[in-house]
Design a protein around this motif. Structure first.
Motif, PDB file in Angstrom:
ATOM      1  N   ALA A  58       6.489 -10.588 -13.627  1.00 53.48           N
ATOM      2  CA  ALA A  58       5.360 -11.511 -13.698  1.00 53.48           C
ATOM      3  C   ALA A  58       4.944 -12.029 -12.321  1.00 53.48           C
ATOM      4  CB  ALA A  58       5.707 -12.685 -14.616  1.00 53.48           C
ATOM      5  N   VAL A  59       5.885 -12.119 -11.376  1.00 53.73           N
ATOM      6  CA  VAL A  59       5.574 -12.704 -10.067  1.00 53.73           C
ATOM      7  C   VAL A  59       4.515 -11.908  -9.310  1.00 53.73           C
ATOM      8  CG1 VAL A  59       6.534 -13.334  -7.803  1.00 53.73           C
ATOM      9  CG2 VAL A  59       7.769 -13.917  -9.894  1.00 53.73           C
ATOM     10  N   PRO A  60       4.679 -10.591  -9.066  1.00 57.14           N
ATOM     11  CA  PRO A  60       3.634  -9.885  -8.327  1.00 57.14           C
ATOM     12  C   PRO A  60       2.327  -9.746  -9.109  1.00 57.14           C
ATOM     13  CG  PRO A  60       5.396  -8.379  -8.926  1.00 57.14           C
ATOM     14  CD  PRO A  60       5.847  -9.742  -9.308  1.00 57.14           C
ATOM     15  N   VAL A  61       2.403  -9.658 -10.438  1.00 55.97           N
ATOM     16  CA  VAL A  61       1.171  -9.556 -11.220  1.00 55.97           C
ATOM     17  C   VAL A  61       0.400 -10.872 -11.130  1.00 55.97           C
ATOM     18  CG1 VAL A  61       0.208  -9.236 -13.533  1.00 55.97           C
ATOM     19  CG2 VAL A  61       2.049  -7.748 -12.733  1.00 55.97           C
ATOM     20  N   LEU A  62       1.089 -11.998 -11.275  1.00 56.57           N
ATOM     21  CA  LEU A  62       0.436 -13.301 -11.121  1.00 56.57           C
ATOM     22  C   LEU A  62      -0.084 -13.467  -9.693  1.00 56.57           C
ATOM     23  CD1 LEU A  62      -0.339 -16.070 -12.237  1.00 56.57           C
ATOM     24  CD2 LEU A  62       1.963 -16.855 -11.645  1.00 56.57           C
ATOM     25  N   GLY A  63       0.722 -13.030  -8.710  1.00 53.99           N
ATOM     26  CA  GLY A  63       0.282 -13.087  -7.321  1.00 53.99           C
ATOM     27  C   GLY A  63      -0.970 -12.259  -7.088  1.00 53.99           C
ATOM     28  N   PHE A  64      -1.045 -11.086  -7.707  1.00 54.28           N
ATOM     29  CA  PHE A  64      -2.233 -10.240  -7.593  1.00 54.28           C
ATOM     30  C   PHE A  64      -3.451 -10.960  -8.151  1.00 54.28           C
ATOM     31  CE2 PHE A  64      -5.078  -7.284  -9.835  1.00 54.28           C
ATOM     32  CZ  PHE A  64      -5.585  -6.591  -8.748  1.00 54.28           C
ATOM     33  N   VAL A  65      -3.302 -11.541  -9.337  1.00 50.81           N
ATOM     34  CA  VAL A  65      -4.418 -12.257  -9.970  1.00 50.81           C
ATOM     35  C   VAL A  65      -4.877 -13.409  -9.080  1.00 50.81           C
ATOM     36  CG1 VAL A  65      -5.074 -13.712 -11.931  1.00 50.81           C
ATOM     37  CG2 VAL A  65      -3.804 -11.591 -12.320  1.00 50.81           C
ATOM     38  N   LEU A  66      -3.930 -14.180  -8.571  1.00 51.91           N
ATOM     39  CA  LEU A  66      -4.289 -15.300  -7.694  1.00 51.91           C
ATOM     40  C   LEU A  66      -4.966 -14.813  -6.414  1.00 51.91           C
ATOM     41  CD1 LEU A  66      -1.199 -17.653  -8.047  1.00 51.91           C
ATOM     42  CD2 LEU A  66      -3.505 -18.007  -8.958  1.00 51.91           C
ATOM     43  N   ALA A  67      -4.447 -13.735  -5.836  1.00 50.94           N
ATOM     44  CA  ALA A  67      -5.025 -13.217  -4.593  1.00 50.94           C
ATOM     45  C   ALA A  67      -6.453 -12.716  -4.809  1.00 50.94           C
ATOM     46  CB  ALA A  67      -4.157 -12.099  -4.027  1.00 50.94           C
ATOM     47  N   MET A  68      -6.709 -12.116  -5.948  1.00 52.73           N
ATOM     48  CA  MET A  68      -8.054 -11.628  -6.230  1.00 52.73           C
ATOM     49  C   MET A  68      -9.015 -12.787  -6.493  1.00 52.73           C
ATOM     50  SD  MET A  68      -8.105  -8.317  -5.905  1.00 52.73           S
ATOM     51  CE  MET A  68      -7.008  -8.499  -4.519  1.00 52.73           C
ATOM     52  N   LYS A  69      -8.497 -13.911  -6.994  1.00 47.08           N
ATOM     53  CA  LYS A  69      -9.325 -15.095  -7.256  1.00 47.08           C
ATOM     54  C   LYS A  69      -9.449 -15.986  -6.027  1.00 47.08           C
ATOM     55  CE  LYS A  69     -10.491 -16.474 -10.908  1.00 47.08           C
ATOM     56  NZ  LYS A  69     -11.834 -16.389 -11.465  1.00 47.08           N
ATOM     57  N   PRO A  71     -10.375 -15.954  -2.713  1.00 46.52           N
ATOM     58  CA  PRO A  71     -11.476 -16.182  -1.783  1.00 46.52           C
ATOM     59  C   PRO A  71     -12.509 -17.210  -2.258  1.00 46.52           C
ATOM     60  CG  PRO A  71     -10.999 -13.852  -1.914  1.00 46.52           C
ATOM     61  CD  PRO A  71     -10.170 -14.527  -2.975  1.00 46.52           C
ATOM     62  N   GLY A  72     -12.790 -17.267  -3.520  1.00 46.50           N
ATOM     63  CA  GLY A  72     -13.804 -18.213  -3.993  1.00 46.50           C
ATOM     64  C   GLY A  72     -13.260 -19.357  -4.821  1.00 46.50           C
ATOM     65  N   SER A  73     -11.954 -19.611  -4.742  1.00 47.82           N
ATOM     66  CA  SER A  73     -11.352 -20.639  -5.592  1.00 47.82           C
ATOM     67  C   SER A  73     -10.699 -21.726  -4.755  1.00 47.82           C
ATOM     68  CB  SER A  73     -10.298 -20.010  -6.506  1.00 47.82           C
ATOM     69  OG  SER A  73     -10.883 -19.047  -7.334  1.00 47.82           O
ATOM     70  N   SER A  74     -11.273 -22.913  -4.813  1.00 41.14           N
ATOM     71  CA  SER A  74     -10.727 -24.029  -4.040  1.00 41.14           C
ATOM     72  C   SER A  74      -9.447 -24.581  -4.651  1.00 41.14           C
ATOM     73  CB  SER A  74     -11.769 -25.143  -3.927  1.00 41.14           C
ATOM     74  OG  SER A  74     -12.114 -25.612  -5.215  1.00 41.14           O
ATOM     75  N   TRP A  75      -9.154 -24.291  -5.906  1.00 40.85           N
ATOM     76  CA  TRP A  75      -7.953 -24.811  -6.559  1.00 40.85           C
ATOM     77  C   TRP A  75      -6.692 -24.043  -6.159  1.00 40.85           C
ATOM     78  CZ3 TRP A  75      -5.492 -21.338  -9.761  1.00 40.85           C
ATOM     79  CH2 TRP A  75      -6.253 -20.264 -10.228  1.00 40.85           C
ATOM     80  N   ILE A  76      -6.862 -22.887  -5.513  1.00 37.43           N
ATOM     81  CA  ILE A  76      -5.713 -22.126  -5.032  1.00 37.43           C
ATOM     82  C   ILE A  76      -5.335 -22.667  -3.658  1.00 37.43           C
ATOM     83  CG2 ILE A  76      -4.910 -19.836  -4.308  1.00 37.43           C
ATOM     84  CD1 ILE A  76      -6.712 -18.666  -6.497  1.00 37.43           C
ATOM     85  N   PRO A  77      -4.038 -22.958  -3.426  1.00 38.61           N
ATOM     86  CA  PRO A  77      -3.623 -23.582  -2.165  1.00 38.61           C
ATOM     87  C   PRO A  77      -4.064 -22.790  -0.938  1.00 38.61           C
ATOM     88  CG  PRO A  77      -1.765 -23.405  -3.688  1.00 38.61           C
ATOM     89  CD  PRO A  77      -2.911 -22.667  -4.308  1.00 38.61           C
ATOM     90  N   GLU A  78      -4.360 -23.508   0.123  1.00 36.35           N
ATOM     91  CA  GLU A  78      -4.825 -22.905   1.372  1.00 36.35           C
ATOM     92  C   GLU A  78      -3.788 -21.944   1.953  1.00 36.35           C
ATOM     93  OE1 GLU A  78      -6.817 -21.652   4.602  1.00 36.35           O
ATOM     94  OE2 GLU A  78      -7.666 -22.720   2.903  1.00 36.35           O
TER      95      GLU A  78
END
Length: 172
Positions: A58-69, A71-78
């Motif tokens: 689940a870790v790399p799959v979740l990381g992939f989803v977060l990484a793809m989101k 660039p345009g998501s302010s809720w993802i940590p800097e």
């Protein structure tokens, strides 16, 4: 539903490749021969490895989803948005290639063991050690294939944070 497909269409080409790897991995994981091989029940020899592998997946799959989101998501940590891999997009395409290679290794393992390739680690009386196919070189090619897939997906995300999901693991 339009937002869902719009989000997929907005992925970079290597992101689409990684999504194809994830789908191939999911489909390939359903290839099992016989009822025993399709069972989710674990034996004593499993010792929690099935659960650990599932959680680790689940870790790399979740990381992939977060990484793809990201660039345009302010809720993802800097720290996560800024942790890009050097050598992009070539490194991402190398990740896609590693992911597909991992799917191939896993499928070769399944086809070699047939009904003995189970979802969970099971041993039986009279079990013989397989020495053909990918087992000629690697003791657990199914796990090797999973590692290639999951690390490939993390690489394809283009994010150094995708494999760790924690700021302590992201070094400049």
């Amino acid at each position: 539903m339009g937002d869902f497909f719009g989000g997929i269409a907005a992925l970079p080409p290597h992101g689409l490749g990684a999504l194809a790897v994830i789908l191939a991995y999911a489909l390939q994981s359903e290839v099992r021969f016989g009822a025993r091989a399709r069972s989710h029940s674990t034996g004593g020899s499993d010792r929690g490895s099935t659960r650990a592998l599932s959680l680790a997946s689940a870790v790399p799959v979740l990381g992939f989803v977060l990484a793809m989101k990201a660039p345009g998501s302010s809720w993802i940590p800097e720290w996560f948005r800024a942790a890009t891999l050097p050598g992009m997009p070539a490194i991402a395409w190398a990740g896609v290639a590693a992911g597909f290679a991992g799917c191939g290794v896993r499928l070769w393992s399944v086809l070699t063991l047939r009904e003995r390739y189970t979802r969970t680690l099971l041993t039986h009386d009279g079990h013989a050690v397989e020495r053909g196919g990918p087992y000629r070189w690697v003791r657990h090619p199914g796990y090797l294939g999973s590692l290639l897939v999951l690390n490939g997906v993390a690489m394809a995300s283009g994010s150094r944070g995708a494999g760790s999901l924690g700021p302590a693991h992201v070094k400049e």
